[in-house]
Write a protein that holds these residues in place. Structure first.
Motif, PDB file in Angstrom:
ATOM      1  N   GLU A   1      14.440  30.498  45.189  1.00 26.01           N
ATOM      2  CA  GLU A   1      15.627  30.893  45.956  1.00 26.01           C
ATOM      3  C   GLU A   1      16.722  31.359  45.005  1.00 26.01           C
ATOM      4  O   GLU A   1      16.974  30.736  43.961  1.00 26.01           O
ATOM      5  CB  GLU A   1      16.141  29.706  46.774  1.00 26.01           C
ATOM      6  N   VAL A   2      17.387  32.445  45.355  1.00 25.76           N
ATOM      7  CA  VAL A   2      18.501  32.964  44.554  1.00 25.76           C
ATOM      8  C   VAL A   2      19.747  33.016  45.423  1.00 25.76           C
ATOM      9  O   VAL A   2      19.738  33.626  46.497  1.00 25.76           O
ATOM     10  CB  VAL A   2      18.196  34.373  43.991  1.00 25.76           C
ATOM     11  N   GLN A   3      20.802  32.388  44.959  1.00 22.73           N
ATOM     12  CA  GLN A   3      22.082  32.424  45.661  1.00 22.73           C
ATOM     13  C   GLN A   3      23.069  33.272  44.871  1.00 22.73           C
ATOM     14  O   GLN A   3      23.347  32.985  43.706  1.00 22.73           O
ATOM     15  CB  GLN A   3      22.656  31.018  45.845  1.00 22.73           C
ATOM     16  N   LEU A   4      23.562  34.339  45.480  1.00 24.09           N
ATOM     17  CA  LEU A   4      24.570  35.187  44.852  1.00 24.09           C
ATOM     18  C   LEU A   4      25.942  34.670  45.268  1.00 24.09           C
ATOM     19  O   LEU A   4      26.290  34.673  46.451  1.00 24.09           O
ATOM     20  CB  LEU A   4      24.388  36.641  45.285  1.00 24.09           C
ATOM     21  N   VAL A   5      26.704  34.237  44.296  1.00 23.44           N
ATOM     22  CA  VAL A   5      27.997  33.606  44.563  1.00 23.44           C
ATOM     23  C   VAL A   5      29.094  34.658  44.479  1.00 23.44           C
ATOM     24  O   VAL A   5      29.245  35.328  43.443  1.00 23.44           O
ATOM     25  CB  VAL A   5      28.262  32.473  43.558  1.00 23.44           C
ATOM     26  N   PRO A   6      29.872  34.844  45.541  1.00 23.61           N
ATOM     27  CA  PRO A   6      30.939  35.844  45.504  1.00 23.61           C
ATOM     28  C   PRO A   6      32.050  35.435  44.550  1.00 23.61           C
ATOM     29  O   PRO A   6      32.210  34.244  44.239  1.00 23.61           O
ATOM     30  CB  PRO A   6      31.445  35.876  46.957  1.00 23.61           C
ATOM     31  N   PRO A   7      32.842  36.401  44.067  1.00 22.08           N
ATOM     32  CA  PRO A   7      33.931  36.062  43.149  1.00 22.08           C
ATOM     33  C   PRO A   7      34.975  35.182  43.822  1.00 22.08           C
ATOM     34  O   PRO A   7      35.205  35.278  45.026  1.00 22.08           O
ATOM     35  CB  PRO A   7      34.512  37.434  42.766  1.00 22.08           C
ATOM     36  N   VAL A   8      35.591  34.313  43.040  1.00 21.63           N
ATOM     37  CA  VAL A   8      36.705  33.502  43.517  1.00 21.63           C
ATOM     38  C   VAL A   8      37.979  34.314  43.314  1.00 21.63           C
ATOM     39  O   VAL A   8      38.212  34.874  42.235  1.00 21.63           O
ATOM     40  CB  VAL A   8      36.777  32.168  42.756  1.00 21.63           C
ATOM     41  N   LEU A   9      38.796  34.381  44.339  1.00 24.17           N
ATOM     42  CA  LEU A   9      40.011  35.197  44.287  1.00 24.17           C
ATOM     43  C   LEU A   9      41.236  34.333  44.010  1.00 24.17           C
ATOM     44  O   LEU A   9      41.343  33.202  44.472  1.00 24.17           O
ATOM     45  CB  LEU A   9      40.204  35.951  45.599  1.00 24.17           C
ATOM     46  N   GLU A  10      42.148  34.892  43.276  1.00 24.93           N
ATOM     47  CA  GLU A  10      43.471  34.298  43.050  1.00 24.93           C
ATOM     48  C   GLU A  10      44.493  35.404  43.274  1.00 24.93           C
ATOM     49  O   GLU A  10      44.467  36.430  42.590  1.00 24.93           O
ATOM     50  CB  GLU A  10      43.586  33.748  41.625  1.00 24.93           C
TER      51      GLU A  10
ATOM     52  N   GLU B   1      42.905  38.867  43.867  1.00 29.45           N
ATOM     53  CA  GLU B   1      42.126  39.519  42.819  1.00 29.45           C
ATOM     54  C   GLU B   1      41.083  38.549  42.262  1.00 29.45           C
ATOM     55  O   GLU B   1      41.343  37.346  42.144  1.00 29.45           O
ATOM     56  CB  GLU B   1      43.030  39.986  41.678  1.00 29.45           C
ATOM     57  N   PRO B   2      39.906  39.064  41.898  1.00 26.85           N
ATOM     58  CA  PRO B   2      38.871  38.183  41.354  1.00 26.85           C
ATOM     59  C   PRO B   2      39.315  37.521  40.050  1.00 26.85           C
ATOM     60  O   PRO B   2      39.964  38.151  39.199  1.00 26.85           O
ATOM     61  CB  PRO B   2      37.688  39.127  41.098  1.00 26.85           C
ATOM     62  N   ILE B   3      38.966  36.260  39.914  1.00 27.52           N
ATOM     63  CA  ILE B   3      39.200  35.570  38.647  1.00 27.52           C
ATOM     64  C   ILE B   3      38.152  36.047  37.647  1.00 27.52           C
ATOM     65  O   ILE B   3      36.961  36.066  37.939  1.00 27.52           O
ATOM     66  CB  ILE B   3      39.107  34.046  38.831  1.00 27.52           C
ATOM     67  N   SER B   4      38.603  36.430  36.475  1.00 24.04           N
ATOM     68  CA  SER B   4      37.686  36.876  35.427  1.00 24.04           C
ATOM     69  C   SER B   4      38.213  36.433  34.076  1.00 24.04           C
ATOM     70  O   SER B   4      39.408  36.181  33.906  1.00 24.04           O
ATOM     71  CB  SER B   4      37.545  38.402  35.439  1.00 24.04           C
ATOM     72  N   SER B   5      37.315  36.363  33.106  1.00 23.90           N
ATOM     73  CA  SER B   5      37.726  36.003  31.752  1.00 23.90           C
ATOM     74  C   SER B   5      38.648  37.058  31.165  1.00 23.90           C
ATOM     75  O   SER B   5      39.590  36.732  30.424  1.00 23.90           O
ATOM     76  CB  SER B   5      36.495  35.812  30.868  1.00 23.90           C
ATOM     77  N   THR B   6      38.403  38.322  31.488  1.00 22.24           N
ATOM     78  CA  THR B   6      39.277  39.398  31.003  1.00 22.24           C
ATOM     79  C   THR B   6      40.692  39.211  31.520  1.00 22.24           C
ATOM     80  O   THR B   6      41.672  39.362  30.766  1.00 22.24           O
ATOM     81  CB  THR B   6      38.730  40.764  31.448  1.00 22.24           C
ATOM     82  N   ARG B   7      40.823  38.881  32.780  1.00 19.94           N
ATOM     83  CA  ARG B   7      42.143  38.639  33.374  1.00 19.94           C
ATOM     84  C   ARG B   7      42.837  37.456  32.699  1.00 19.94           C
ATOM     85  O   ARG B   7      44.045  37.490  32.439  1.00 19.94           O
ATOM     86  CB  ARG B   7      41.974  38.378  34.869  1.00 19.94           C
ATOM     87  N   ILE B   8      42.078  36.415  32.388  1.00 16.26           N
ATOM     88  CA  ILE B   8      42.653  35.229  31.750  1.00 16.26           C
ATOM     89  C   ILE B   8      43.105  35.552  30.333  1.00 16.26           C
ATOM     90  O   ILE B   8      44.195  35.144  29.910  1.00 16.26           O
ATOM     91  CB  ILE B   8      41.624  34.088  31.759  1.00 16.26           C
TER      92      ILE B   8
END
Length: 307
Positions: A145-154, A157-164
């Motif tokens: 089984e594969v679960q694709l997890v949607p981005p968490v928004l703040e 906007e999606p939380i990303s390492s680039t944004r951080i």
């Protein structure tokens, strides 16, 4: 929690639930992916994280990254999240594998994967040719089984390492802490400085930033410092090159409120909570240390609830 770089031995003995990703920072978006795998413990699966080190080269899509955590910090965070195994082979070992081979030979044959979680934008295999949807298609006939997890928004906007990283370089540590789900922190040994603060009745600690770590905007921050014995102190930390007295390297220099003693050679954790002011050059040491004391007082008020 068990951490291994090997793909040949010392792997989980039973069926596993695997979170896939670089997880460079283990921010709230990463935590959602990892949490999906950890939740499978109730189904009898061993929660694992499959990530990688980059000593042999990083993926092309990750060339412009710097660390938000050291590997040691990452391991502590993953353990707190409930992960039981962390597999971290060097990326160069499988960068040339096709998506199909990576799934069958690594995830299924070696790790006995029965469940895989990843972000919707996850890519894998040679030249990052495999998408998250490809992963689902490859795994379906294998009974995984594969679960694709949607981005968490703040703030929409999606939380990303680039944004951080961008926020950290702009001194926006309150935003950084929200996106990470914890305070940004560095860990490091206290090194000897010029001891000017001690001579002025204002002793401070000096620490180097870990190699490859993202360095916050130069300036003074309200911080909380944890000593090896667990004691915690508020303080003011200057990040930069000390323009008043001069430094040949970027350091984190901290005045701890209410602490007296010798910390040389000890490893301290410094949590960043708020940007107070930019780094500046003062006309005298007296004015410099008067300002540092006032910054430390401010930091004590800002961080009181974080102790």
């Amino acid at each position: 929690m068990i951490t291994t770089e090997s793909l040949e031995e010392n792997l989980p003995a039973g069926p596993s639930a695997i979170a896939l990703g670089l997880f460079d920072g283990v921010h709230r978006g990463h935590q959602a992916v990892i949490g999906a795998a950890v939740a499978q413990r109730g189904a009898g699966l061993i929660p694992c994280v499959f990530t990688f080190t980059t000593m042999g080269g990083a993926p092309e899509s990750k060339r412009d990254f710097s660390l938000l955590q050291t590997e040691a910090q990452k391991e502590k965070t993953l353990e707190r999240l409930g992960v039981e195994w962390v597999i971290t082979p060097d990326f160069s070992r499988f960068r040339g594998m096709s998506p199909q081979d990576f799934v069958t030979q690594v995830l299924v044959e070696k790790m006995n994967a029965k469940f895989i979680a990843c972000g919707e934008d996850f890519h894998f295999g040679k030249d990052a040719a495999g998408s998250a949807r490809d992963l689902q298609e490859i795994c379906a006939p294998l009974g995984v089984e594969v679960q694709l997890v949607p981005p968490v928004l703040e703030k929409g906007e999606p939380i990303s390492s680039t944004r951080i990283r961008r926020a950290l370089r702009e001194g926006e540590v309150e935003a950084v802490d929200r996106l990470l789900g914890r305070p940004f922190a560095i860990e490091g040994e206290v090194i000897h400085g010029r001891q000017l603060g001690r001579a002025m009745g204002c002793p401070t600690t000096n620490q180097r930033f870990p190699i490859g770590m993202t360095i916050p905007k130069f300036g003074v921050y309200a911080v909380v410092v944890t000593l090896p014995d667990g004691r915690r102190y508020t303080g003011a930390a200057n990040v930069g090159v000390k323009p008043t007295v001069g430094s040949e390297e970027v350091l984190c220099e901290t005045l701890l409120n209410g602490f007296s003693g010798d910390l040389y050679g000890q490893n301290l954790t410094v949590e960043f909570h708020r940007f107070i002011r930019g780094e500046q050059k003062f006309p005298s040491l007296e004015e410099l240390f008067d300002t540092i004391r006032e910054n430390a007082r401010q930091a004590g008020e800002i961080c009181r609830e974080a102790l």
